[in-house]
Design a protein around this motif. Structure first.
Motif, PDB file in Angstrom:
ATOM      1  N   MET A   1       0.849  -1.169   0.000  1.00 16.77           N
ATOM      2  CA  MET A   1       0.000   0.000   0.000  1.00 16.77           C
ATOM      3  C   MET A   1       0.897   1.236   0.000  1.00 16.77           C
ATOM      4  O   MET A   1       1.817   1.334   0.791  1.00 16.77           O
ATOM      5  N   LYS A   2       0.616   2.138  -0.918  1.00 18.63           N
ATOM      6  CA  LYS A   2       1.373   3.388  -0.997  1.00 18.63           C
ATOM      7  C   LYS A   2       0.531   4.529  -0.447  1.00 18.63           C
ATOM      8  O   LYS A   2      -0.692   4.509  -0.531  1.00 18.63           O
ATOM      9  N   LYS A   3       1.213   5.526   0.079  1.00 18.82           N
ATOM     10  CA  LYS A   3       0.559   6.701   0.636  1.00 18.82           C
ATOM     11  C   LYS A   3       0.965   7.910  -0.202  1.00 18.82           C
ATOM     12  O   LYS A   3       2.145   8.081  -0.512  1.00 18.82           O
ATOM     13  N   TYR A   4      -0.036   8.731  -0.561  1.00 16.75           N
ATOM     14  CA  TYR A   4       0.192   9.897  -1.392  1.00 16.75           C
ATOM     15  C   TYR A   4      -0.352  11.146  -0.718  1.00 16.75           C
ATOM     16  O   TYR A   4      -1.324  11.079   0.041  1.00 16.75           O
ATOM     17  N   ALA A   5       0.264  12.273  -1.029  1.00 17.53           N
ATOM     18  CA  ALA A   5      -0.221  13.577  -0.578  1.00 17.53           C
ATOM     19  C   ALA A   5      -0.556  14.401  -1.807  1.00 17.53           C
ATOM     20  O   ALA A   5       0.226  14.467  -2.750  1.00 17.53           O
ATOM     21  N   ARG A   6      -1.743  15.030  -1.785  1.00 12.74           N
ATOM     22  CA  ARG A   6      -2.097  15.956  -2.863  1.00 12.74           C
ATOM     23  C   ARG A   6      -1.650  17.339  -2.442  1.00 12.74           C
ATOM     24  O   ARG A   6      -1.905  17.788  -1.336  1.00 12.74           O
ATOM     25  N   ILE A   7      -0.948  18.010  -3.365  1.00  6.68           N
ATOM     26  CA  ILE A   7      -0.400  19.335  -3.093  1.00  6.68           C
ATOM     27  C   ILE A   7      -1.234  20.366  -3.840  1.00  6.68           C
ATOM     28  O   ILE A   7      -1.412  20.277  -5.057  1.00  6.68           O
ATOM     29  N   VAL A   8      -1.721  21.350  -3.110  1.00  2.94           N
ATOM     30  CA  VAL A   8      -2.471  22.462  -3.691  1.00  2.94           C
ATOM     31  C   VAL A   8      -1.956  23.740  -3.035  1.00  2.94           C
ATOM     32  O   VAL A   8      -2.003  23.888  -1.809  1.00  2.94           O
TER      33      VAL A   8
ATOM     34  N   GLY B   1       1.036  24.790  -2.502  1.00  2.00           N
ATOM     35  CA  GLY B   1       2.168  24.613  -1.593  1.00  2.00           C
ATOM     36  C   GLY B   1       1.817  23.966  -0.262  1.00  2.00           C
ATOM     37  O   GLY B   1       2.635  23.922   0.645  1.00  2.00           O
ATOM     38  N   LYS B   2       0.587  23.440  -0.155  1.00  2.00           N
ATOM     39  CA  LYS B   2       0.141  22.785   1.084  1.00  2.00           C
ATOM     40  C   LYS B   2      -0.424  21.401   0.770  1.00  2.00           C
ATOM     41  O   LYS B   2      -0.948  21.165  -0.317  1.00  2.00           O
ATOM     42  N   VAL B   3      -0.348  20.501   1.738  1.00  6.86           N
ATOM     43  CA  VAL B   3      -0.975  19.193   1.626  1.00  6.86           C
ATOM     44  C   VAL B   3      -2.454  19.377   1.957  1.00  6.86           C
ATOM     45  O   VAL B   3      -2.790  19.868   3.026  1.00  6.86           O
ATOM     46  N   ASP B   4      -3.326  19.028   1.010  1.00 11.88           N
ATOM     47  CA  ASP B   4      -4.756  19.168   1.295  1.00 11.88           C
ATOM     48  C   ASP B   4      -5.481  17.832   1.330  1.00 11.88           C
ATOM     49  O   ASP B   4      -6.665  17.776   1.635  1.00 11.88           O
ATOM     50  N   ASN B   5      -4.771  16.723   1.004  1.00 10.93           N
ATOM     51  CA  ASN B   5      -5.397  15.416   1.068  1.00 10.93           C
ATOM     52  C   ASN B   5      -4.301  14.361   1.186  1.00 10.93           C
ATOM     53  O   ASN B   5      -3.217  14.522   0.624  1.00 10.93           O
ATOM     54  N   LEU B   6      -4.590  13.312   1.927  1.00 12.32           N
ATOM     55  CA  LEU B   6      -3.718  12.147   2.032  1.00 12.32           C
ATOM     56  C   LEU B   6      -4.525  10.940   1.597  1.00 12.32           C
ATOM     57  O   LEU B   6      -5.709  10.834   1.934  1.00 12.32           O
ATOM     58  N   PHE B   7      -3.895  10.038   0.840  1.00 12.47           N
ATOM     59  CA  PHE B   7      -4.634   8.908   0.279  1.00 12.47           C
ATOM     60  C   PHE B   7      -3.722   7.699   0.204  1.00 12.47           C
ATOM     61  O   PHE B   7      -2.568   7.816  -0.199  1.00 12.47           O
ATOM     62  N   GLU B   8      -4.247   6.537   0.603  1.00 12.94           N
ATOM     63  CA  GLU B   8      -3.503   5.288   0.501  1.00 12.94           C
ATOM     64  C   GLU B   8      -4.190   4.372  -0.508  1.00 12.94           C
ATOM     65  O   GLU B   8      -5.419   4.259  -0.517  1.00 12.94           O
ATOM     66  N   THR B   9      -3.391   3.718  -1.338  1.00 12.90           N
ATOM     67  CA  THR B   9      -3.945   2.833  -2.359  1.00 12.90           C
ATOM     68  C   THR B   9      -2.905   1.823  -2.821  1.00 12.90           C
ATOM     69  O   THR B   9      -1.697   2.065  -2.707  1.00 12.90           O
ATOM     70  N   ASN B  10      -3.386   0.712  -3.336  1.00 14.14           N
ATOM     71  CA  ASN B  10      -2.515  -0.264  -3.994  1.00 14.14           C
ATOM     72  C   ASN B  10      -2.409   0.026  -5.482  1.00 14.14           C
ATOM     73  O   ASN B  10      -1.549  -0.512  -6.166  1.00 14.14           O
ATOM     74  N   ASN B  11      -3.317   0.862  -5.992  1.00 13.15           N
ATOM     75  CA  ASN B  11      -3.362   1.194  -7.416  1.00 13.15           C
ATOM     76  C   ASN B  11      -2.481   2.395  -7.713  1.00 13.15           C
ATOM     77  O   ASN B  11      -2.189   3.188  -6.820  1.00 13.15           O
ATOM     78  N   PRO B  12      -2.081   2.568  -8.955  1.00 10.33           N
ATOM     79  CA  PRO B  12      -1.394   3.812  -9.320  1.00 10.33           C
ATOM     80  C   PRO B  12      -2.323   5.000  -9.033  1.00 10.33           C
ATOM     81  O   PRO B  12      -3.518   4.929  -9.298  1.00 10.33           O
ATOM     82  N   ILE B  13      -1.787   6.053  -8.474  1.00 17.34           N
ATOM     83  CA  ILE B  13      -2.601   7.196  -8.070  1.00 17.34           C
ATOM     84  C   ILE B  13      -3.338   7.811  -9.255  1.00 17.34           C
ATOM     85  O   ILE B  13      -4.436   8.345  -9.104  1.00 17.34           O
ATOM     86  N   GLN B  14      -2.782   7.678 -10.458  1.00 16.93           N
ATOM     87  CA  GLN B  14      -3.420   8.221 -11.657  1.00 16.93           C
ATOM     88  C   GLN B  14      -4.733   7.507 -11.973  1.00 16.93           C
ATOM     89  O   GLN B  14      -5.581   8.047 -12.672  1.00 16.93           O
ATOM     90  N   GLU B  15      -4.887   6.276 -11.469  1.00 19.92           N
ATOM     91  CA  GLU B  15      -6.136   5.542 -11.663  1.00 19.92           C
ATOM     92  C   GLU B  15      -7.212   5.973 -10.678  1.00 19.92           C
ATOM     93  O   GLU B  15      -8.385   5.700 -10.879  1.00 19.92           O
ATOM     94  N   GLU B  16      -6.806   6.636  -9.608  1.00 22.11           N
ATOM     95  CA  GLU B  16      -7.730   7.005  -8.548  1.00 22.11           C
ATOM     96  C   GLU B  16      -8.262   8.436  -8.698  1.00 22.11           C
ATOM     97  O   GLU B  16      -9.368   8.732  -8.272  1.00 22.11           O
ATOM     98  N   PHE B  17      -7.434   9.333  -9.254  1.00 22.39           N
ATOM     99  CA  PHE B  17      -7.776  10.750  -9.309  1.00 22.39           C
ATOM    100  C   PHE B  17      -7.460  11.325 -10.689  1.00 22.39           C
ATOM    101  O   PHE B  17      -6.656  10.767 -11.426  1.00 22.39           O
TER     102      PHE B  17
END
Length: 139
Positions: free
Chosen positions: A1-8, A10-26
């Motif tokens: 499981m990988k953990k990602y942060a969405r940057i907007v 210059g700040k982190v506005d979302n954290l997301f964990e997934t087994n899929n490539p993040i491009q498939e999720e958002f």
């Protein structure tokens, strides 16, 4: 499981964990950074994000503890999961299905519980998350 942060901005506005490539999720136009190796004490909602030649660094408002928002979201999710697990344990639904003695109503109820888990795992895909969350109702 990988953990990602969405940057907007210059700040982190979302954290997301997934087994899929993040491009498939958002959508592809969102900036997501792999932060799997960082702990919640190193990155959290509203952490400042700086890109130095392709290397991202983060500084949390208080690096010694998770934010109140993060704690509240995790607590709410964990409470809902605990209620679900209590129901499943009390009704023995998974065992009934596994042993082939479940009724059609039992099977439908277990399916509703599985959908609830999926909906719960996707709350951070909602528009406005983490400031606005519509929690899925327990089945």
């Amino acid at each position: 499981m990988k953990k990602y942060a969405r940057i907007v901005g210059g700040k982190v506005d979302n954290l997301f964990e997934t087994n899929n490539p993040i491009q498939e999720e958002f959508p592809a136009d969102q900036l997501w950074v792999d932060v799997t190796s960082l702990s919640i004490y190193q990155i959290d909602y509203d952490s400042t994000a700086v890109n130095n030649g392709g290397v991202w660094t983060f500084s949390a408002p208080d690096p010694t503890m998770p934010s109140m928002l993060s704690l509240r979201l995790n607590n709410e999710r964990n409470t809902r999961l605990a209620k679900l697990n209590d129901r499943l344990t009390a009704t023995a639904l998974p065992f009934k299905v596994e042993l082939g003695i479940a009724t059609e109503a039992d099977k439908a109820y277990l399916l509703a519980h599985k959908r609830f888990c999926i909906d719960l795992s996707n709350v951070n895909k909602q528009p406005g998350y983490p400031l606005t969350v519509v929690w899925p109702p327990l089945p």
